[in-house]
Design a protein around this motif. Sequence first.
Motif, mmCIF file in Angstrom:
data_model
loop_
_atom_site.group_PDB
_atom_site.id
_atom_site.type_symbol
_atom_site.label_atom_id
_atom_site.label_comp_id
_atom_site.label_asym_id
_atom_site.label_seq_id
_atom_site.Cartn_x
_atom_site.Cartn_y
_atom_site.Cartn_z
ATOM 1 N N VAL A 198 58.218 39.087 29.129
ATOM 2 C CA VAL A 198 57.955 39.070 30.575
ATOM 3 C C VAL A 198 56.450 39.237 30.816
ATOM 4 C CG1 VAL A 198 60.230 40.015 31.120
ATOM 5 C CG2 VAL A 198 58.292 41.578 30.814
ATOM 6 N N PRO A 199 55.939 38.876 32.016
ATOM 7 C CA PRO A 199 54.519 39.077 32.307
ATOM 8 C C PRO A 199 54.139 40.564 32.275
ATOM 9 C CG PRO A 199 55.571 37.685 33.977
ATOM 10 C CD PRO A 199 56.663 38.245 33.129
ATOM 11 N N VAL A 200 52.955 40.847 31.740
ATOM 12 C CA VAL A 200 52.411 42.211 31.733
ATOM 13 C C VAL A 200 51.144 42.204 32.580
ATOM 14 C CG1 VAL A 200 51.492 44.103 30.335
ATOM 15 C CG2 VAL A 200 53.359 42.692 29.433
ATOM 16 N N LEU A 201 51.159 42.912 33.695
ATOM 17 C CA LEU A 201 50.049 42.892 34.648
ATOM 18 C C LEU A 201 49.147 44.110 34.477
ATOM 19 C CD1 LEU A 201 51.996 41.926 37.924
ATOM 20 C CD2 LEU A 201 51.116 40.408 36.134
ATOM 21 N N SER A 202 47.842 43.877 34.528
ATOM 22 C CA SER A 202 46.882 44.985 34.526
ATOM 23 C C SER A 202 45.920 44.781 35.696
ATOM 24 C CB SER A 202 46.120 45.039 33.198
ATOM 25 O OG SER A 202 45.383 43.843 33.006
ATOM 26 N N SER A 203 45.294 45.861 36.121
ATOM 27 C CA SER A 203 44.577 45.809 37.399
ATOM 28 C C SER A 203 43.114 45.351 37.361
ATOM 29 C CB SER A 203 44.644 47.179 38.082
ATOM 30 O OG SER A 203 44.086 48.174 37.244
ATOM 31 N N PRO A 204 42.359 45.520 36.265
ATOM 32 C CA PRO A 204 40.928 45.178 36.372
ATOM 33 C C PRO A 204 40.653 43.740 36.779
ATOM 34 C CG PRO A 204 41.304 46.502 34.415
ATOM 35 C CD PRO A 204 42.656 46.155 34.962
ATOM 36 N N GLN A 205 41.311 42.777 36.122
ATOM 37 C CA GLN A 205 41.028 41.366 36.410
ATOM 38 C C GLN A 205 41.444 40.996 37.838
ATOM 39 O OE1 GLN A 205 42.958 38.495 33.862
ATOM 40 N NE2 GLN A 205 41.572 36.864 34.490
ATOM 41 N N SER A 206 42.683 41.362 38.216
ATOM 42 C CA SER A 206 43.172 40.970 39.546
ATOM 43 C C SER A 206 42.464 41.748 40.647
ATOM 44 C CB SER A 206 44.689 41.171 39.640
ATOM 45 O OG SER A 206 45.046 42.517 39.421
ATOM 46 N N GLY A 207 42.110 43.006 40.375
ATOM 47 C CA GLY A 207 41.414 43.814 41.378
ATOM 48 C C GLY A 207 40.024 43.287 41.678
ATOM 49 N N VAL A 208 39.285 42.911 40.630
ATOM 50 C CA VAL A 208 37.935 42.369 40.824
ATOM 51 C C VAL A 208 38.021 40.950 41.401
ATOM 52 C CG1 VAL A 208 35.751 41.751 39.686
ATOM 53 C CG2 VAL A 208 36.932 43.868 39.059
ATOM 54 N N ALA A 209 39.060 40.194 41.027
ATOM 55 C CA ALA A 209 39.253 38.855 41.606
ATOM 56 C C ALA A 209 39.478 38.958 43.114
ATOM 57 C CB ALA A 209 40.425 38.155 40.927
ATOM 58 N N ALA A 210 40.262 39.963 43.536
ATOM 59 C CA ALA A 210 40.513 40.163 44.975
ATOM 60 C C ALA A 210 39.224 40.543 45.696
ATOM 61 C CB ALA A 210 41.564 41.260 45.166
#
Length: 219
Positions: A198-210
């Motif tokens: 299943v997908p494993v989500l972490s916050s640094p990449q998506s948080g900085v992308a936002a």
Amino acid sequence: MTTIVVVHTGPVTVQPLKDQFNQQLPDVRMINIVDDSLLNDVRAAGHLTPEVTARLYTYMANAQAMGADYILNACSSVGEAVDVVRGMVRTPIMKIDETMAEEASRLGSRIGVVATVKTTLEPTVRLIRKKAQEAAREIAVVERVAEAAFEALLAGDTGRHDEILRQTILELAETVDVIVLAQVSMARLVPSLGTTRVPVLSSPQSGVAALREALSRAH
């Protein structure tokens, strides 16, 4: 030059976010404020305290005085304090894990959340539930706390930390639709997991992308 002030509750989140800024926002001036007593005090109390919230407000008010275009909160354990502070400073504040929580509630109805600190797990779960409710989605959350991994990290044994977490993540992947890693410090593990069920989500990449998207909209 655009200035982003990042508020950290310990040193372990500094480098992962520097790496993401270098990749996604190389032309931005990044200022780091680090106070490791914040997370220690939350852990000692077992929950967010008014004193920690007050100190967080002070740092974010200072960030505003530094001319920050945005403030980024790097720690999920104090994320709910941001909801209070947002009404007290003019500078917009983003949470590193907000986008990740939204994505998790989109990807599946059975969401696994892994943390090494219980005080991070609980606010992360509440944030995911909140985002699911906003999107009118029914979800179930499966929680895992790998406290031994955090103790290993504090002792400087990153190898043991990683191995405990890897096992926790892979076992949980068998029973859920998506996994959320509740702490920034866990993100570096993702490449070593290989192909997961299943997908494993972490916050640094998506948080900085936002944050990058918010800046592009503002200009």
